[in-house]
Design an enzyme around this catalytic site. Structure first.
Site, short mmCIF file in Angstrom:
data_model
loop_
_atom_site.label_atom_id
_atom_site.label_comp_id
_atom_site.label_asym_id
_atom_site.label_seq_id
_atom_site.Cartn_x
_atom_site.Cartn_y
_atom_site.Cartn_z
N ARG A 59 0.81 -1.22 0.00
CA ARG A 59 0.00 0.00 0.00
C ARG A 59 0.85 1.27 0.00
O ARG A 59 0.46 2.27 -0.58
CB ARG A 59 -0.93 -0.02 1.22
CG ARG A 59 -2.02 1.06 1.19
CD ARG A 59 -3.01 0.80 2.32
NE ARG A 59 -4.28 1.48 2.09
CZ ARG A 59 -4.56 2.69 2.54
NH1 ARG A 59 -3.68 3.35 3.25
NH2 ARG A 59 -5.73 3.24 2.30
N ILE A 85 -7.17 7.75 -1.27
CA ILE A 85 -7.07 6.29 -1.31
C ILE A 85 -7.91 5.83 -0.12
O ILE A 85 -7.79 6.36 0.99
CB ILE A 85 -5.59 5.82 -1.22
CG1 ILE A 85 -5.48 4.28 -1.17
CG2 ILE A 85 -4.86 6.41 -0.02
CD1 ILE A 85 -4.01 3.78 -1.27
N SER A 86 -8.81 4.87 -0.34
CA SER A 86 -9.74 4.46 0.72
C SER A 86 -9.03 3.80 1.89
O SER A 86 -7.92 3.28 1.76
CB SER A 86 -10.77 3.49 0.15
OG SER A 86 -11.39 4.03 -0.99
N GLN A 87 -9.70 3.82 3.01
CA GLN A 87 -9.24 3.13 4.23
C GLN A 87 -9.03 1.64 3.91
O GLN A 87 -9.85 1.03 3.23
CB GLN A 87 -10.34 3.31 5.27
CG GLN A 87 -10.11 2.65 6.60
CD GLN A 87 -11.38 2.65 7.44
OE1 GLN A 87 -12.47 2.91 6.95
NE2 GLN A 87 -11.23 2.34 8.70
N PRO A 88 -7.94 1.04 4.41
CA PRO A 88 -7.68 -0.38 4.10
C PRO A 88 -8.89 -1.29 4.39
O PRO A 88 -9.22 -2.16 3.59
CB PRO A 88 -6.50 -0.73 5.00
CG PRO A 88 -5.81 0.56 5.25
CD PRO A 88 -6.86 1.63 5.23
#
Ligand code: SAH
Length: 235
Positions: A59, A85-88
């Protein structure tokens, strides 16, 4: 005798240089492993291929260099152009929801950094991803190529219309919040296919929806509240 006093500092210097260059990769590996344990598995993600993909995709390579040290934190991060970038956890959750498998063909709308596309590419056969902001789409395409994700194709376009030539898809993952479900995307879903999409007004809490197509029957389920950047219609 004199030589020994010369070599000791040189050796120390070389060792510390080696440590400087090798430590970050290991540190990122450890941070990622920790992310998988505390943010992914601990919160109920149990679809093995999804967990494995979250473990494999680096990431930190998908976030701007200045934010790399925060890549494995529990939240979204800015990637420029007002996008994130979205939360994992959200990436893993959406991936698990569409239940991807090895032979699948998946469409993603909202390439952004390319991270979600890479996670999907670890699991399925082919990923088609569309980004409306050309700079983001181009840099994601470059990075995915560099990282040898040869099964991902990036297109710069308005994702509202899907990608008809490559459809129908086993799964569609939309990573920007739409006011309503775009009908062309439902059309491009295979019989038995699943789509996940945040639906609601921009900058408010939206609903993550799961759409399933079975023959002529389309079922829509509201899964949980989420916050995504808006689905835009023109650059
Ligand atoms: N999946 C991304 C998250 C990106 S945020 C990742 O893993 O990093 C959502 C992205 O959707 C933004 O990059 C935004 O520019 C893009 N987007 C918004 N509306 C779109 C549209 N109509 N078509 C394609 N992309 C769109």
């Amino acid at each position: 005798m004199k030589n020994r006093y010369f070599f000791i500092p040189v050796i120390i210097l070389l060792m510390s240089a080696a440590a400087t260059f090798t430590a970050p990769a290991q540190v990122f590996d450890e941070l990622r492993e920790n992310m998988v344990r505390t943010q992914i598995k601990a919160r109920g993600i149990d679809h093995a291929p999804t967990v494995e993909a979250m473990r494999n995709v680096e990431r930190h390579l998908f976030v701007p260099t200045a934010r790399r040290n925060r890549a494995y934190e529990d939240g979204p991060l800015p990637i420029g152009h007002g996008q994130t970038i979205s939360q994992p956890f959200i990436v893993a959750y959406m991936t698990q929801l569409v239940n991807p498998g090895p032979g699948d063909k998946v469409l993603e709308i909202g390439t952004g950094s390319g991270y979600q596309a890479a996670v999907l590419a670890e699991i399925v056969d082919q990923v088609f991803t569309i980004e409306i902001v050309s700079e983001l789409g181009e840099s994601a395409a470059r990075l995915l190529k560099e990282l040898n994700y040869d099964n991902v194709e990036v297109k710069i376009a308005d994702g509202y219309y899907g990608w008809e030539e490559h459809g129908p898809f086993d799964a569609i993952v939309v990573t920007a919040a739409a006011e309503y479900i775009p009908p062309p995307l439902v059309d491009q879903l295979k019989d038995g296919g699943k789509m996940v999409i945040p639906v609601g007004s921009p900058f408010m809490v939206q609903n993550l929806m799961l759409i399933e197509k079975n023959g002529d029957e389309i079922t829509t389920r509201s899964i949980m509240p989420v916050t995504f950047v808006p689905f835009t219609r023109k650059e």
